[in-house]
Design a protein around this motif. Structure first.
Motif, short mmCIF file in Angstrom:
data_model
loop_
_atom_site.label_atom_id
_atom_site.label_comp_id
_atom_site.label_asym_id
_atom_site.label_seq_id
_atom_site.Cartn_x
_atom_site.Cartn_y
_atom_site.Cartn_z
N TRP A 44 -33.92 53.09 -93.04
CA TRP A 44 -34.61 53.82 -94.12
C TRP A 44 -35.63 52.95 -94.85
N ASP A 45 -35.23 51.74 -95.28
CA ASP A 45 -36.20 50.92 -96.04
C ASP A 45 -36.79 49.80 -95.18
N ASP A 50 -31.20 48.36 -95.19
CA ASP A 50 -30.86 48.61 -93.79
C ASP A 50 -29.98 47.49 -93.25
N HIS A 71 -33.64 63.02 -91.91
CA HIS A 71 -33.69 61.96 -92.91
C HIS A 71 -33.49 60.60 -92.26
N GLU A 72 -34.49 60.19 -91.51
CA GLU A 72 -34.57 58.84 -90.94
C GLU A 72 -36.00 58.37 -91.24
N ASN A 73 -36.19 57.06 -91.32
CA ASN A 73 -37.55 56.54 -91.44
C ASN A 73 -38.08 56.36 -90.01
N ASP A 75 -41.02 55.73 -88.94
CA ASP A 75 -41.93 54.59 -88.75
C ASP A 75 -41.13 53.34 -88.39
N ARG A 127 -41.22 65.92 -101.18
CA ARG A 127 -41.22 64.65 -100.45
C ARG A 127 -42.65 64.17 -100.18
N HIS A 130 -44.50 59.60 -95.01
CA HIS A 130 -44.33 58.17 -94.73
C HIS A 130 -43.59 57.41 -95.84
N ASN A 132 -40.73 59.34 -97.77
CA ASN A 132 -39.41 59.94 -97.55
C ASN A 132 -39.50 61.24 -96.75
N TRP A 134 -41.31 62.55 -92.76
CA TRP A 134 -42.10 62.23 -91.57
C TRP A 134 -42.23 63.48 -90.71
#
Ligand SMILES: [Fe+2]
Length: 248
Positions: A44-45, A50, A71-73, A75, A127, A130, A132, A134
């Motif tokens: 996430w961060d 993480d 809800h995953e990052n 990038d 939201r 990029h 919170n 995507w």
């Protein structure tokens, strides 16, 4: 042994696989698996948060596998290396943590799994892209084509399906109003793609997450199990069925 559960959202809901609460976790070994049906949230961060959770998960004796949710990052997730893993391609996160990618087929402990993460967020108006949210929470045409190609190679037959969202004719697909318009032309409606899979693929049980409840729905006798609170043992699935709310 293979245990399967739904969303863990990093610190929010990870307690359900903490061996203090997940009793079976005290006896699992490196030959065992805990699979999360999306909204893993521990990527996430891209930094110390993480690291903390991935270090903790890596210290546990079993293998943690997850498909992606919404809800995953994405990038940060895309920076992890892709490796060959149990007959498919996976992102290796740690020595015993793997991201099961969209459209892959894996042979895990003698069972075949088709995996297809991703889901519509129903709160994108709150939201920021990029930060919170995507667009990659939905599949691209390339990911859909990869899935079709892999299923062709497996003659459209697997033991289990793992997804985060559900197919169009599932009652939960209507729970939120969603639209493809914020995503752009490269993205595909995940409900209708999963519907194509559901109609064509031969499988025993479909598992999903996303809807933060524990449900079972039968589509033409094929069960779809939505998980959230329960961590179910695949090899003893029948014992968990009475705990699930039957939805039509
Ligand atoms: Fe979730």
């Amino acid at each position: 042994m293979i245990y399967i559960t739904g969303d863990i959202h990093r610190e929010q809901d990870i307690h359900k696989i903490n061996p203090r609460e997940f009793e079976a976790g005290n006896y699992l070994t490196p030959d065992d698996y805990v699979i999360i049906c999306g909204d893993f949230g521990c990527i996430w961060d891209g930094g110390s948060g993480d690291r903390f959770w991935l270090n903790w998960l890596e210290s546990l004796p079993w293998n943690t596998l997850f498909i992606d949710g919404n809800h995953e990052n994405f990038d940060v997730l895309s920076t992890y290396p892709i490796v060959d893993y149990k007959g498919g391609k996976a992102r290796q996160i740690r020595s015993n943590i793997f991201h099961l990618m969209r459209g892959e087929v894996y042979d895990i402990d003698g069972h075949t799994f088709f995996t297809f993460g991703g889901a519509y967020s129903h709160d994108i108006m709150y939201r920021t892209e990029h930060v919170n949210w995507w667009k990659d929470e939905l599949p691209t045409k390339a990911e859909v084509n990869n899935a079709l190609c892999n299923l062709e190679k497996h003659h459209w037959k697997v033991d289990y399906v793992l997804s985060h969202d559900v197919y169009t004719c599932h009652p939960l697909a209507k729970k939120y109003e969603v639209s493809l318009s914020p995503y752009g032309p490269d993205y595909v409606d995940i409900h209708s793609f999963l519907d194509t899979i559901n109609r064509k693929l031969e499988y025993k049980v479909w598992f999903c997450g996303h809807y933060h409840g524990d449900y079972i729905h039968y589509d033409q006798k094929k069960p779809c199990i939505t998980l959230f609170n329960h961590v179910v043992l695949l090899e003893e699935l029948d014992t968990y069925l009475p705990l699930l709310e039957h939805i039509k």
